[in-house]
Design a protein around this motif. Structure first.
Motif, PDB file in Angstrom:
ATOM      1  N   SER A 192     -11.425   9.951   4.818  1.00 16.32           N
ATOM      2  CA  SER A 192     -11.595  10.137   3.375  1.00 16.32           C
ATOM      3  C   SER A 192     -11.221   8.891   2.572  1.00 16.32           C
ATOM      4  O   SER A 192     -11.428   8.860   1.350  1.00 16.32           O
ATOM      5  CB  SER A 192     -10.753  11.323   2.906  1.00 16.32           C
ATOM      6  OG  SER A 192      -9.379  11.095   3.158  1.00 16.32           O
ATOM      7  N   GLU A 193     -10.651   7.881   3.248  1.00 20.07           N
ATOM      8  CA  GLU A 193     -10.277   6.611   2.610  1.00 20.07           C
ATOM      9  C   GLU A 193      -9.259   6.830   1.486  1.00 20.07           C
ATOM     10  O   GLU A 193      -9.348   6.232   0.409  1.00 20.07           O
ATOM     11  CB  GLU A 193     -11.529   5.913   2.072  1.00 20.07           C
ATOM     12  CG  GLU A 193     -12.570   5.638   3.149  1.00 20.07           C
ATOM     13  CD  GLU A 193     -13.897   5.159   2.580  1.00 20.07           C
ATOM     14  OE1 GLU A 193     -13.980   4.971   1.345  1.00 20.07           O
ATOM     15  OE2 GLU A 193     -14.852   4.986   3.359  1.00 20.07           O
ATOM     16  N   LEU A 194      -8.261   7.702   1.769  1.00 18.49           N
ATOM     17  CA  LEU A 194      -7.259   8.042   0.756  1.00 18.49           C
ATOM     18  C   LEU A 194      -5.843   7.709   1.225  1.00 18.49           C
ATOM     19  O   LEU A 194      -4.878   8.310   0.746  1.00 18.49           O
ATOM     20  CB  LEU A 194      -7.354   9.538   0.409  1.00 18.49           C
ATOM     21  CG  LEU A 194      -8.647   9.993  -0.254  1.00 18.49           C
ATOM     22  CD1 LEU A 194      -8.651  11.506  -0.426  1.00 18.49           C
ATOM     23  CD2 LEU A 194      -8.842   9.309  -1.607  1.00 18.49           C
ATOM     24  N   LYS A 195      -5.709   6.766   2.141  1.00 15.07           N
ATOM     25  CA  LYS A 195      -4.398   6.409   2.677  1.00 15.07           C
ATOM     26  C   LYS A 195      -3.422   6.023   1.563  1.00 15.07           C
ATOM     27  O   LYS A 195      -2.239   6.409   1.590  1.00 15.07           O
ATOM     28  CB  LYS A 195      -4.555   5.246   3.676  1.00 15.07           C
ATOM     29  CG  LYS A 195      -3.254   4.801   4.312  1.00 15.07           C
ATOM     30  CD  LYS A 195      -2.657   5.867   5.213  1.00 15.07           C
ATOM     31  CE  LYS A 195      -1.416   5.362   5.914  1.00 15.07           C
ATOM     32  NZ  LYS A 195      -0.749   6.424   6.715  1.00 15.07           N
ATOM     33  N   GLU A 196      -3.879   5.310   0.570  1.00 12.10           N
ATOM     34  CA  GLU A 196      -2.999   4.839  -0.506  1.00 12.10           C
ATOM     35  C   GLU A 196      -2.634   5.951  -1.496  1.00 12.10           C
ATOM     36  O   GLU A 196      -1.757   5.770  -2.339  1.00 12.10           O
ATOM     37  CB  GLU A 196      -3.666   3.694  -1.267  1.00 12.10           C
ATOM     38  CG  GLU A 196      -3.947   2.473  -0.397  1.00 12.10           C
ATOM     39  CD  GLU A 196      -4.662   1.378  -1.176  1.00 12.10           C
ATOM     40  OE1 GLU A 196      -4.884   1.586  -2.400  1.00 12.10           O
ATOM     41  OE2 GLU A 196      -5.004   0.348  -0.592  1.00 12.10           O
ATOM     42  N   PHE A 197      -3.309   7.102  -1.370  1.00 11.93           N
ATOM     43  CA  PHE A 197      -3.106   8.166  -2.361  1.00 11.93           C
ATOM     44  C   PHE A 197      -2.483   9.420  -1.757  1.00 11.93           C
ATOM     45  O   PHE A 197      -2.333  10.422  -2.466  1.00 11.93           O
ATOM     46  CB  PHE A 197      -4.456   8.550  -2.994  1.00 11.93           C
ATOM     47  CG  PHE A 197      -5.176   7.408  -3.644  1.00 11.93           C
ATOM     48  CD1 PHE A 197      -4.972   7.095  -4.973  1.00 11.93           C
ATOM     49  CD2 PHE A 197      -6.070   6.634  -2.913  1.00 11.93           C
ATOM     50  CE1 PHE A 197      -5.646   6.044  -5.574  1.00 11.93           C
ATOM     51  CE2 PHE A 197      -6.751   5.580  -3.496  1.00 11.93           C
ATOM     52  CZ  PHE A 197      -6.532   5.277  -4.842  1.00 11.93           C
ATOM     53  N   GLU A 198      -2.101   9.400  -0.469  1.00 11.17           N
ATOM     54  CA  GLU A 198      -1.715  10.641   0.197  1.00 11.17           C
ATOM     55  C   GLU A 198      -0.464  11.292  -0.391  1.00 11.17           C
ATOM     56  O   GLU A 198      -0.262  12.505  -0.232  1.00 11.17           O
ATOM     57  CB  GLU A 198      -1.525  10.403   1.702  1.00 11.17           C
ATOM     58  CG  GLU A 198      -0.487   9.374   2.064  1.00 11.17           C
ATOM     59  CD  GLU A 198      -0.409   9.158   3.568  1.00 11.17           C
ATOM     60  OE1 GLU A 198      -0.807  10.062   4.324  1.00 11.17           O
ATOM     61  OE2 GLU A 198       0.047   8.079   3.988  1.00 11.17           O
ATOM     62  N   ASP A 199       0.403  10.536  -1.066  1.00 14.68           N
ATOM     63  CA  ASP A 199       1.605  11.123  -1.659  1.00 14.68           C
ATOM     64  C   ASP A 199       1.495  11.297  -3.173  1.00 14.68           C
ATOM     65  O   ASP A 199       2.480  11.610  -3.836  1.00 14.68           O
ATOM     66  CB  ASP A 199       2.828  10.253  -1.318  1.00 14.68           C
ATOM     67  CG  ASP A 199       3.141  10.268   0.177  1.00 14.68           C
ATOM     68  OD1 ASP A 199       3.074  11.367   0.771  1.00 14.68           O
ATOM     69  OD2 ASP A 199       3.418   9.193   0.746  1.00 14.68           O
ATOM     70  N   ARG A 200       0.302  11.113  -3.707  1.00 16.46           N
ATOM     71  CA  ARG A 200       0.086  11.322  -5.140  1.00 16.46           C
ATOM     72  C   ARG A 200      -0.330  12.770  -5.405  1.00 16.46           C
ATOM     73  O   ARG A 200      -0.919  13.419  -4.544  1.00 16.46           O
ATOM     74  CB  ARG A 200      -1.005  10.398  -5.663  1.00 16.46           C
ATOM     75  CG  ARG A 200      -0.601   8.946  -5.732  1.00 16.46           C
ATOM     76  CD  ARG A 200      -1.628   8.189  -6.551  1.00 16.46           C
ATOM     77  NE  ARG A 200      -1.388   6.762  -6.559  1.00 16.46           N
ATOM     78  CZ  ARG A 200      -2.095   5.897  -7.261  1.00 16.46           C
ATOM     79  NH1 ARG A 200      -3.100   6.335  -8.018  1.00 16.46           N
ATOM     80  NH2 ARG A 200      -1.832   4.609  -7.219  1.00 16.46           N
TER      81      ARG A 200
END
Length: 318
Positions: free
Chosen positions: A139-147
């Protein structure tokens, strides 16, 4: 399971909504309307007498304008709702990718929502632990996983939902406009993933406004219009052509296979006649050119003979 055995069958499926009944207006309003004689219930049929059958490996494209009954039919096929009349027979596990961005909690993080959505789809905690890295990478959401999930764009939300749902390996796969998930690059990646699932032998139903995808991917097509079944056939190109003509003209939704065959035969004859005319014109041009070359060659030969005669005459005078 044999490819010739129907894995999904819809028989005269009809789905009715009741507008203004007790569930919609509440107890107080229901009592007041009953006492004043203003209580009315209206019927709305989202689908009427839809019938088709799919075998293993088939890919069905469902087309129709907004409000045609496509999404309601998918809910009946996937088991989310029961038909008012008719029946749906399923033979195999179903994975339905419907309304991708629904079912999430905006206050939870992306990681927490991934596990929540997985639980809703029936995945175990152990399975989610094993596949979470794949989900977040795909999903290309590695930078957003804790948001918080509510901070994501609609495209990001759909990407996460698609990544979770595409983990399954079903016998029947239902896709509702999911090939356009995210931006262009992710849409291409999601389409590639869907093709992998389809090649594995899944019977697939695709609802799409993209006739390109229907023409290029599907071997059967179902056309719905205001809940009515206009056509179910393996003549995908013919139905898509008729549907395009319907959209252009805004006329009555009619699919006439005999008329389509006649029109195609007439078009074939026109094209064949045009090819014959061009071939004959080319042949005539070639014949004329060859004749001109032959005449020019003969003329050159005559000129050569005259030159020789002149040379002889000139030598005699001397």
């Amino acid at each position: 399971m044999s490819d010739s055995v129907s894995i999904l069958t819809c028989s005269n499926v009809s789905i009715r909504y009741m507008v203004g009944d007790f569930k919609n207006i509440g107890l107080k309003e229901w009592v007041m309307r009953r006492l004043t004689g203003r209580y009315q219930v209206k019927e709305f049929w989202a689908d009427r007498d839809v019938s088709f059958s799919l075998n293993r490996g088939d890919m069905l494209g469902i087309i129709g304008t907004n409000g045609a009954g496509k999404s309601t039919l998918l809910k009946a096929i996937s088991g989310i709702m029961e038909p008012t009349r008719g029946k749906v027979v399923r033979r195999g596990k179903i994975a339905a990718l419907l309304e991708l961005a629904s079912g999430f909690d905006g206050d939870l993080t992306v990681r927490e929502n991934a596990y929540l959505r997985g639980a809703m789809l029936g995945y175990t905690r152990a399975f989610m632990d094993e596949t979470y890295k794949y989900i977040i990478d795909f999903s290309e959401l590695k930078e957003f996983e804790d948001r918080p999930f509510k901070q994501l764009s609609s495209g990001m939300k759909s990407r996460l939902a698609f990544s979770i749902a595409s983990l399954v390996k079903p016998e029947i796969l239902i896709l509702d406009e999911v090939l356009s998930v995210g931006d262009g690059a992710f849409a291409a990646k999601s389409a590639k993933k869907m093709r992998e699932i389809i090649k594995a032998g899944a019977t697939t139903i695709l609802v799409s406004h993209s006739l390109f995808h229907v023409r290029s991917l599907c071997n059967k097509v179902l056309w719905l219009d205001h809940g009515r079944q206009i056509a179910f056939t393996d003549d995908v190109v013919g139905v898509c052509d008729s549907y395009e003509a319907y959209l252009r003209n805004g006329g009555e939704a009619v699919f006439d296979p005999v008329a389509i065959r006649i029109e195609r035969e007439a078009e074939r004859i026109r094209q064949e006649s045009e090819r014959r005319r061009i071939a004959e014109a080319n042949a005539r041009a070639k014949t004329a050119a060859e004749r001109q070359v032959a005449e020019l060659t003969a003329l050159r030969a005559e000129v050569g003979k005259l030159n020789k005669v002149r040379e002889i005459l000139c030598s005699v005078k001397i």
